[in-house]
Every structure is written in C-alpha cells, then in structure tokens.
Design an enzyme around this catalytic site. Structure first.
Site, PDB file in Angstrom:
ATOM      1  N   TYR A  59      -3.324   8.244  -6.726  1.00 40.08           N
ATOM      2  CA  TYR A  59      -4.595   8.435  -6.017  1.00 40.08           C
ATOM      3  C   TYR A  59      -5.652   9.112  -6.882  1.00 40.08           C
ATOM      4  CZ  TYR A  59      -1.896   7.419  -1.776  1.00 40.08           C
ATOM      5  OH  TYR A  59      -1.103   6.834  -0.821  1.00 40.08           O
TER       6      TYR A  59
ATOM      7  N   LYS B  28      11.107   6.455  -8.188  1.00 36.84           N
ATOM      8  CA  LYS B  28      11.411   5.058  -8.501  1.00 36.84           C
ATOM      9  C   LYS B  28      11.782   4.984  -9.979  1.00 36.84           C
ATOM     10  CE  LYS B  28      11.665   0.722  -7.118  1.00 36.84           C
ATOM     11  NZ  LYS B  28      12.736   0.286  -6.195  1.00 36.84           N
TER      12      LYS B  28
ATOM     13  N   ASP C 222      12.704   3.202  -1.938  1.00 37.30           N
ATOM     14  CA  ASP C 222      13.042   2.154  -0.991  1.00 37.30           C
ATOM     15  C   ASP C 222      14.269   2.527  -0.166  1.00 37.30           C
ATOM     16  OD1 ASP C 222      14.247   2.040  -3.455  1.00 37.30           O
ATOM     17  OD2 ASP C 222      14.252  -0.139  -3.617  1.00 37.30           O
TER      18      ASP C 222
ATOM     19  N   ASP D 281       2.910  10.230   0.931  1.00 37.18           N
ATOM     20  CA  ASP D 281       1.992   9.728   1.934  1.00 37.18           C
ATOM     21  C   ASP D 281       2.722   8.782   2.881  1.00 37.18           C
ATOM     22  OD1 ASP D 281      -0.271   9.108   3.347  1.00 37.18           O
ATOM     23  OD2 ASP D 281      -1.277   8.054   1.714  1.00 37.18           O
TER      24      ASP D 281
ATOM     25  N   ASP E 167       4.349   9.848   6.937  1.00 32.31           N
ATOM     26  CA  ASP E 167       3.916   9.099   8.112  1.00 32.31           C
ATOM     27  C   ASP E 167       5.101   8.431   8.799  1.00 32.31           C
ATOM     28  OD1 ASP E 167       1.316   9.830   7.819  1.00 32.31           O
ATOM     29  OD2 ASP E 167       0.623   7.950   6.958  1.00 32.31           O
TER      30      ASP E 167
END
Length: 358
Positions: free
Chosen positions: A142, A191, A223, A247, A251
């Site tokens: 970001y 990852k 994942d 993020d 959520d």
C-alpha cells in the site's frame, strides 16, 4: 495512577458509544483508584463543520501529549462529496501518520453466548474464540511505488511491495510482546514460497523470536491461513502479518463474530501511544436514537488500558463484565435473538457497569 486520555467523540453514533465507554472508564477509576484526565479534541465530520478541515494542529498536539487516544467512529455521507483532502477519512490518515501508528491490532472475539450469530457450524465455534490480528500498518504494497505506464501500445500497472528488516522487526516485537499478555502463541503469515519480501519477513520474525523463548511461533502461508480461519479459528491466538495480508485477514476474522458492533481495534506506535476505536462505521441512520451497540467502543477502551496504560487487571475486568452481560442475555438491537432482553445503548453501558461492581 494518573493518565491523560485524548477523547475524540466522532460522528454519527460515535458520541453515544464514546459516552458509554467513558462511563465504564470512570467506574474503573473509582474501583481501582485511578485518575483519568480527559482532553477533548476534534476530528472528522464534526471538525469539518466547526473548523473547515478534518483535523487541526490542536488535535495532533493534544494526541501527542497524551497517554492514549480514544476515538469514536468518524465520517458519513454528509461529507462524501468533499475533495479527498477535506473528507473525514483524511483526518484519520493524518493522525495515524503523525503518531507513527505502525501496528494495527484487530481482535475477533466470539463469546460462546453469541455462537449462534457466527456463520460457521456450531460444532466449530460453540466454545467461542479469541483471535488478534497484529497487522503492519505503514509499509508494504500500500505504501510502495504505484504507476501505470504504456508499453508496446498497452497499459501496464506496477505496484511495488517493499519491506525493510527494521519495519519487520518492530512489528514482530509488538506481536511477541502482545502474545506474552495472551496465550503465548504467534502465527506468522506470509507467502514465503513465492515472495522475496515474505522470505525476509520469515527470516526476521524467526530471528526476533529468539528473544521470546516462552512464546510459540508457527509459520503459515496466507492462502492456508484464510482456510484455517474458517475451519478452526480457535487454533489461533496472535496472527502476525504484513499490511495487505492483515487487511484481508482482519476483515475475514471480523465477520466470524456475527456482529460488527462487537469489534474493537487499536493502532499503536513504538512507545505504546495508541489510537483506540471501534471497527464499525458511524451509522448516521441510527444516530441519536440510543440504539447503537457500545460494546465495540467499550472493548476498545479495554484495549487502551491493556496496551497503552499497562492496566492488565482493569482490562480483564471490563472484558469479563461484557462477557457476563452477554451471558445474562442482554442485547442491543443488532445482536438481539429470541429469548434475549433488548436494551438501549445507554442501558448496555449501565449493565456493564453493574457487572464491574459485582
């Protein structure tokens, strides 16, 4: 103990829920002989209405000189047509930057009494769960370079993902320190089978872990983590991860609790100065009706006691009081089910205070 708290009531239901959190904090100060000094400041829509801008230097100065900041939800459609630099959200971004709030803490707490509100099967969540996502907030994808170029007559978008050893180490330290106050387990999400940034992340986290031999560390790929949260959320304690993964995961985890009205959050810096706010929005459609759920804001205040003011037993007391009220079937309208007793926003605050005094 005397502590100074900057209070920003916010917009919509923000003032109503903040008032209940302050009632609870005042009760804590009476029970445990503390002194909380509240310094009120403006941010968001209210600030725009009174000053023309979403945040003032006075607010920043007050926040920097306090021990913690307690914030109500900000924003609303009333200000959506304003330029980006004048919208309420700009005030949030500014204060986070000014206070260097690099660590975002997002708990997903499901009380057993609310298990029926969770979308997962009852046999998975009957005992509830308590997960805390510790998300790096100021680096990664970001905050990297973003550009779109034309190459061979076609548009090409480029977003860079960068992390330094220093950025990773400081969020890892926060994760391990917080885990010591919980169940002493950190699940580091990356990852590393694909990304260099994740391989560095894993190396630094493991090196940092050597200073915390009392905390269990496990690695999990992003994942697989998303799947395990749905399969068995109770296996997690602290989930430590970078900005974009955090993020997504925070959520996902929040939706497992059944109601956004129960979700607290915090953003803290290296000195433990923190900004504490509910995860829900300002809900202007129900503002002023005394029906909002104040529990997310009250639990945010408990996080403030735990992580910025070093008041562990006081934070435990608030969380236990909330659990007792829920167990006794008191519900605001957003979490009401058959057989429960509906209470208003202010009545919920009163019930939690009654539970604190038991």
């Amino acid at each position: 103990m005397k502590k100074k708290i900057t209070v920003i009531k916010g917009d919509g239901i923000g003032p109503e829920t903040i008032d209940q959190a302050l009632k609870v904090l005042n009760c804590i100060s009476d029970i445990y002989s503390h002194s909380f000094e509240y310094d009120y400041a403006l941010l968001g829509g209210e600030c725009i209405e009174k000053t023309g801008v979403p945040i003032t230097e006075d607010t920043i100065t007050k926040a920097k000189s306090s021990d913690a900041v307690l914030l109500g939800s900000v924003g609303g459609p009333k200000w959506d047509s304003l330029p980006a630099n004048l919208r309420p959200e700009k005030g949030l971004l500014t204060i986070r930057k000014e206070l260097n709030l690099f660590a975002n803490l997002r708990p997903a707490l499901l009380f057993p009494a609310l298990a029926s509100a969770c979308p997962l099967k009852p046999e998975i969540v009957n005992d509830g769960f308590d997960v805390l996502v510790v998300r790096e907030l100021t680096g990664g994808l970001y905050f990297g370079e973003h550009k779109t170029i034309v190459q061979n007559g076609m548009k090409k978008a480029i977003d860079s993902l960068e992390y330094s050893e220093e950025e990773i180490k400081r969020i890892a330290i926060k994760g391990f320190e917080i885990a010591r106050k919980r169940k002493r387990k950190v699940t580091s999400v990356d990852k590393a089978n694909v990304l260099d940034s994740s391989r560095l992340w894993r190396d630094v986290v493991h090196e940092t872990a050597k200073a915390y031999p009392d905390v269990e560390l496990e690695d999990i790929l992003i994942d697989n983590c998303t799947m395990q949260l749905l399969k068995c959320p109770c296996r997690f304690d602290v989930i430590l991860t970078e900005n974009m993964f955090g993020d997504i995961l925070s959520d996902e985890a929040s939706m497992l609790t059944g109601s956004i009205g129960m979700l607290a959050s915090a953003s803290i810096n290296e000195t433990s100065l923190g900004l504490y706010e509910p995860s829900h929005g300002s809900a202007p459609d129900i503002a002023g009706q005394n029906i909002a759920n104040p529990i997310a804001t009250i639990l945010s205040a408990a996080m403030m006691l735990r992580y910025s003011l070093n008041m562990q037993k006081e934070a435990d007391a608030i969380e236990s009081a909330v659990r007792l009220v829920i167990d006794n079937l008191y519900r605001t309208v957003d979490i009401i089910t058959d057989g429960c007793k509906k209470v208003t926003c202010s009545e919920m605050g009163d019930k939690i205070i009654e539970a604190l005094k038991i």
